[in-house]
Structures are given as structure tokens and as C-alpha cells.
Design an enzyme around this catalytic site. Structure first.
Site, PDB file in Angstrom:
ATOM      1  N   TRP A 189       0.973  -1.192  -0.053  1.00  0.00           N
ATOM      2  CA  TRP A 189       0.091  -0.029   0.025  1.00  0.00           C
ATOM      3  C   TRP A 189       0.940   1.341   0.094  1.00  0.00           C
ATOM      4  CZ3 TRP A 189       0.201   3.896   3.642  1.00  0.00           C
ATOM      5  CH2 TRP A 189      -1.264   4.823   3.419  1.00  0.00           C
ATOM      6  N   GLU A 230      -2.964  -2.916  -2.618  1.00  0.00           N
ATOM      7  CA  GLU A 230      -4.127  -2.262  -2.097  1.00  0.00           C
ATOM      8  C   GLU A 230      -4.286  -1.101  -2.633  1.00  0.00           C
ATOM      9  OE1 GLU A 230      -3.445  -2.059   2.244  1.00  0.00           O
ATOM     10  OE2 GLU A 230      -5.607  -1.376   2.638  1.00  0.00           O
ATOM     11  N   LYS A 232      -7.189   2.558  -2.766  1.00  0.00           N
ATOM     12  CA  LYS A 232      -7.850   3.404  -1.916  1.00  0.00           C
ATOM     13  C   LYS A 232      -8.489   4.491  -2.644  1.00  0.00           C
ATOM     14  CE  LYS A 232      -6.565   5.833   2.338  1.00  0.00           C
ATOM     15  NZ  LYS A 232      -5.688   5.901   3.691  1.00  0.00           N
ATOM     16  N   ASP A 263      -9.687  -3.270   1.248  1.00  0.00           N
ATOM     17  CA  ASP A 263      -9.913  -2.778   2.627  1.00  0.00           C
ATOM     18  C   ASP A 263     -11.189  -2.034   2.512  1.00  0.00           C
ATOM     19  OD1 ASP A 263      -9.746  -0.699   4.603  1.00  0.00           O
ATOM     20  OD2 ASP A 263      -7.613  -0.857   4.828  1.00  0.00           O
ATOM     21  N   HIS A 266     -11.579   1.812   2.166  1.00  0.00           N
ATOM     22  CA  HIS A 266     -11.049   2.513   1.329  1.00  0.00           C
ATOM     23  C   HIS A 266     -11.865   2.571  -0.107  1.00  0.00           C
ATOM     24  CE1 HIS A 266      -6.740   1.119   2.501  1.00  0.00           C
ATOM     25  NE2 HIS A 266      -7.387   2.080   3.312  1.00  0.00           N
ATOM     26  N   HIS A 290      -8.659  -6.554   4.039  1.00  0.00           N
ATOM     27  CA  HIS A 290      -8.469  -5.725   5.372  1.00  0.00           C
ATOM     28  C   HIS A 290      -9.558  -5.251   5.781  1.00  0.00           C
ATOM     29  CE1 HIS A 290      -4.024  -3.947   4.668  1.00  0.00           C
ATOM     30  NE2 HIS A 290      -3.980  -5.342   4.790  1.00  0.00           N
ATOM     31  N   ASP A 298     -11.841   6.850   6.273  1.00  0.00           N
ATOM     32  CA  ASP A 298     -11.099   5.590   6.715  1.00  0.00           C
ATOM     33  C   ASP A 298     -10.473   5.485   8.145  1.00  0.00           C
ATOM     34  OD1 ASP A 298      -9.666   3.111   6.051  1.00  0.00           O
ATOM     35  OD2 ASP A 298      -7.912   4.430   5.017  1.00  0.00           O
ATOM     36  N   ASP A 300     -10.248   3.552  10.622  1.00  0.00           N
ATOM     37  CA  ASP A 300      -9.807   2.067  11.137  1.00  0.00           C
ATOM     38  C   ASP A 300     -10.244   1.927  12.446  1.00  0.00           C
ATOM     39  OD1 ASP A 300      -8.296   1.074   8.859  1.00  0.00           O
ATOM     40  OD2 ASP A 300      -7.198   2.838   8.921  1.00  0.00           O
ATOM     41  N   ASP A 330      -7.368  -4.696   9.732  1.00  0.00           N
ATOM     42  CA  ASP A 330      -6.484  -3.597   9.664  1.00  0.00           C
ATOM     43  C   ASP A 330      -7.440  -2.370  10.206  1.00  0.00           C
ATOM     44  OD1 ASP A 330      -5.004  -1.471   8.975  1.00  0.00           O
ATOM     45  OD2 ASP A 330      -5.377  -1.308   6.928  1.00  0.00           O
TER      46      ASP A 330
HETATM   47  C1  RNT Z   1      -3.614   2.807   4.745  1.00  0.00           C
HETATM   48  C2  RNT Z   1      -3.986   1.127   4.698  1.00  0.00           C
HETATM   49  C3  RNT Z   1      -2.843   0.173   5.035  1.00  0.00           C
HETATM   50  C4  RNT Z   1      -2.322   0.456   6.388  1.00  0.00           C
HETATM   51  C5  RNT Z   1      -1.364  -0.614   7.038  1.00  0.00           C
HETATM   52  C6  RNT Z   1      -0.792  -0.083   7.929  1.00  0.00           C
HETATM   53  O1  RNT Z   1      -4.768   3.286   4.205  1.00  0.00           O
HETATM   54  O2  RNT Z   1      -5.130   0.578   4.855  1.00  0.00           O
HETATM   55  O3  RNT Z   1      -2.925  -1.092   4.908  1.00  0.00           O
HETATM   56  O4  RNT Z   1      -3.631   0.490   7.256  1.00  0.00           O
HETATM   57  O5  RNT Z   1      -0.510  -1.066   5.812  1.00  0.00           O
HETATM   58 ZN    ZN Z   2      -5.564  -1.418   4.681  1.00  0.00          ZN
END
Ligand code: RNT
Ligand code: ZN
Length: 422
Positions: A189, A230, A232, A263, A266, A290, A298, A300, A330
Site C-alpha cells: 500500500w 491495496e 484506496k 480494505d 477504502h 483488510h 477511513d 480504522d 486493519d
Molecule cells: C492505509 C492502508 C494500509 C495501512 C497499513 C498500516 O490506508 O489501509 O493497509 O493501514 O498498511
Molecule cells: Zn488496509
């Protein structure tokens, strides 16, 4: 009645209730063995890492907010935290390590210098835990990422630096997979993008493609490592363009038959990654997930048992995709007990999978194919209030881990005895 007896009795009733719909709860519990969840190491320390000097989280809108006491500041602390987490989880897990978490022993090792020796103690630790390991290049929190561009940078020196980092991370991943006897998923990523409207989107995207091709020149056997990329939609400070968008990486993954990482923080909030799995898997062999909980962005947050996660799990189980879907977490919340965050988030994900395994899919499909949409709707709705909790508790009991809310006390103890002494 003893607590265990109560759990067993409740399970016996639940088993009958599900059996009436043709669902075998014992088989579902058995099948949970195939749900392996990769634990993101970065929840232990808010994506800090062990580089010297300390790398500081920055770029691309990844941000851990909060300063709850007790975060891991050394490898030993981190391992102790992860061991505690593993002891409180039913089922099987893996470790998902970022490159900044190497065992550098106080030495300054830049990202273009890392080698397998910096990760050997992690491999050994995974062996002692009997778990597999996944890996991630760390293309952020570094002076050479300060411009906002890494693999797609127009500064050739920076770009080459990151290509070298990625090459090394792929090589390390292959060695990890070889030693542990289970393929290491290597995820890439990058935070590359632009706050305001750029004029050369294409320039950066063509550089990203060149960089990925260069870093992937060496092929490694699939039994050792698998590449994932990955995408986004946007990040904070990167509102106008993300170089590694979904179209970019889906195209790249199809062209090279590698994995895309989906993810669920994302995408646009109304998009569901549960919907994307069967779309991607028509064209590539495997995906990486993720699983996280975006709140408005995003962010998390810790995963909870919400409809997003349930759709993801249902789609994997309904289609028998477990062998083609690599499940990673994640989230990184620094505002609550970090060990607790892991346990809540991982258990929520596992619950979603167990619920999915308890679905009377055959009946639902029959309704659907006969155009009986009221019946499908009604049964889906009724399934939400079946005795799932009794099955979950019984599963935890059988796995010999805390049942129900009992882990709260255990985490409070660990906070008192370990975290608060840091
Ligand atoms: C960031 C991505 C990525 C990170 C990690 C730490 O937006 O989601 O996966 O969260 O690699
Ligand atoms: Zn991620």
C-alpha cells in the site's frame, strides 16, 4: 447449574433450532478451523515500529488517534501483547508484520537495507506460536515519503529507493513463507496522491506501473509468497487523487495474476467490499481482505459485528471462497486498551464468519431462484435472531478460551499487571 453446563444446554437447544433449517452447527464449528485471521501487528503501538530513530506515523491519511496508556514500545512488549491476544482468541490466527517492525537491535537500518536477518526473530517467534506470517512493505513515515509520492515519485532517486525497499520486502516474504511452510502474503500500500487537483495523474500512474514491474522482476514460488496490492479512494490530505486507485490495481492484478487487497475503509461509504469479492474472483485467483471499520472516513476503528463485515463473511462462505480469500484485519485505535481492541475486533470478525456458516443458504437460494423474494427477505431477517450466541459461546468453550464477556476481566488484569507498568 455450572456455567459450562448452561453453555452446553443452550447449545443443545440452538443446535436443534438450526437443524430444523437443515443447518449443522457442529459442522459449522468444525469449519471455523479454516477461517484464519491475520493479526495486524500495528494495533500494538499505533503504527510506530522499531526503527531508529523512531518512525512517526504520517502520510496518506493513516492516523491513529488517542493516547491510551500501555502501548508496546519494544519487541518484547509487542510479543507479550500478541501472546495475550492469541490466548484470548478461539480459532486460528497469523501475524501480519510491517517492515518497520524489524528486529534492528538499535542499529539504524534504512528501508533500502533491510534483510531477512532483521526478521528472523519474528519468524522464530511465529514458529513457537505455531502460526503463519504475512508481511508488508512500509512506504510511509519516512523522509523519502515526505513529498507525498513514493513508488510513483518523479524524483528518480526517491522512486528507486522505494523500488529497492519493495524488492527486499518481497524477498524477505518469500523466505518467511519458506521457513514457516505457509505462503506469506505480501501487501503493498502506498500513500501516493495529491491534495489538490493534479494535472499529471497519468504521469504518476505510469511511474507506479513501472516501479511495480521493476520490484516484481524476481518471481517467487506461490508456496512461499503471494503479492497483493491495496487501493484506496482517498486519504486525508490526498483528497483529489490517489495514484493507486481501485481501477489501477485491479487492472494490474489481473494482468499479473496477483492479489488485490480490498480494505473496507477504502471505498465510497455506500460501496460494499462484500459485493466486490465475487467480482474480483472471476478474474484473479485470490484476494486479500483488510477488515476494518470506517466511521465517516477511513478511520480504522475497531471492527464490530456490523452488516458490512457480515456481508463480507457471507459472500466468502456462500461461495466456498475460504481457500481464495486471505483474511487480514486493519484497525488501529489508540484511544482504548489496545489488547482489548484486538480481541473485540478479531472476535467480531470470527462471529461474522460463524454466522455465515449457520445460514440456510440452500433454502435461501431456492427461494431466490423461484422468485420468492418475500420468503428470502423473511428468512434472512429471521436468521438474525436465531440462537447464534449459544453456538458462539459453545465454540469458545470448546476452544478453551474465555466465553462471552469473561475476557474483559482478563484484559483488565493484564492492564493492571503489565500495561500500566510500562
Ligand atoms: C492505509 C492502508 C494500509 C495501512 C497499513 C498500516 O490506508 O489501509 O493497509 O493501514 O498498511
Ligand atoms: Zn488496509
Amino acid at each position: 447449574m455450572t456455567k459450562n453446563k448452561l453453555i452446553e444446554q443452550a447449545y443443545a437447544i440452538a443446535r436443534e433450532q438450526y437443524a430444523a433449517l437443515g443447518v449443522d452447527t457442529d459442522a459449522a464449528i468444525k469449519n471455523m478451523e479454516d477461517v484464519v485471521i491475520s493479526l495486524q501487528c500495528w494495533q500494538t503501538d499505533d503504527v510506530g515500529g522499531f526503527e531508529t530513530p523512531d518512525s512517526e506515523l504520517s502520510g496518506g491519511g493513516i492516523q491513529a488517534t488517542g493516547n491510551y496508556p500501555g502501548k508496546a514500545t519494544t519487541i518484547d512488549e509487542m510479543r507479550s501483547d500478541l501472546e495475550k491476544v492469541l490466548s484470548l482468541l478461539p480459532g486460528r490466527q497469523r501475524l501480519n508484520l510491517h517492515a518497520i517492525y524489524g528486529d534492528f537491535k538499535g542499529e539504524k537500518v534504512d528501508r533500502n537495507q533491510i534483510e531477512i536477518k532483521h526478521f528472523q526473530s519474528w519468524i522464530d517467534w511465529c514458529k513457537t506460536q505455531g502460526i503463519g506470517m504475512d508481511f508488508n512493505a512500509s512506504l510511509f513515515s519516512h523522509p523519502r515519503a515526505a513529498s507525498g509520492f513514493t513508488l510513483s515519485s518523479k524524483n528518480e532517486e526517491d522512486r528507486r529507493f522505494w523500488v529497492e525497499h519493495l524488492k527486499r520486502c518481497r524477498k524477505i516474504s518469500a523466505e518467511i513463507g519458506k521457513q514457516l511452510g505457509t505462503p506469506c502474503v505480501h501487501n503493498t500500500w502506498i500513500p501516493d496522491g495529491s491534495k489538490d487537483t493534479p494535472v499529471d495523474r497519468n504521469g504518476h500512474r505510469s511511474l507506479l506501473k513501472i516501479s511495480l514491474d521493476e520490484a516484481r522482476e524476481t518471481d517467487y514460488p506461490k508456496e512461499y509468497m503471494k503479492d497483493a496490492v491495496e487501493s484506496k479512494l482517498f486519504g486525508i490530505g490526498l483528497e483529489s487523487m490517489t495514484v493507486g486507485s481501485h481501477e489501477f490495481y485491479l487492472g494490474y492484478a489481473i494482468q499479473n495474476n496477483i492479489l488485490v487487497c480490498l480494505d473496507n475503509g477504502h471505498f465510497h461509504p455506500t460501496e460494499q467490499i462484500g459485493d466486490k469479492i465475487s467480482a474480483c474472483l472471476q478474474f484473479i485467483d485470490e484476494v486479500l481482505l483488510h477488515i476494518t471499520r470506517p466511521v465517516r472516513w477511513d478511520s480504522d476503528h475497531v471492527v464490530t459485528l456490523n452488516e458490512d463485515v457480515q456481508l463480507i463473511a457471507s459472500e466468502v462462505i456462500r461461495n466456498n471462497f475460504l481457500s481464495r480469500v486471505n483474511i487480514g484485519l486493519d484497525f488501529f485505535d489508540a484511544s482504548v486498551n489496545r489488547i482489548g481492541a484486538y480481541v473485540v475486533g478479531t472476535r467480531a470478525t470470527q462471529k461474522a464468519f460463524l454466522i455465515a456458516m449457520l445460514e440456510p443458504t440452500a433454502i435461501l437460494k431456492k427461494y431466490e431462484e423461484a422468485g420468492q423474494h418475500f420468503e428470502r427477505l423473511a428468512l434472512l431477517e429471521e436468521m438474525k435472531t436465531k440462537l447464534f450466541g449459544a453456538v458462539w459461546d459453545y465454540y469458545c468453550l470448546r476452544e478453551d478460551v474465555s466465553v462471552g464477556e469473561d475476557y474483559i476481566k482478563e484484559i483488565q488484569q493484564y492492564e493492571k499487571n503489565v500495561l500500566n507498568k510500562r
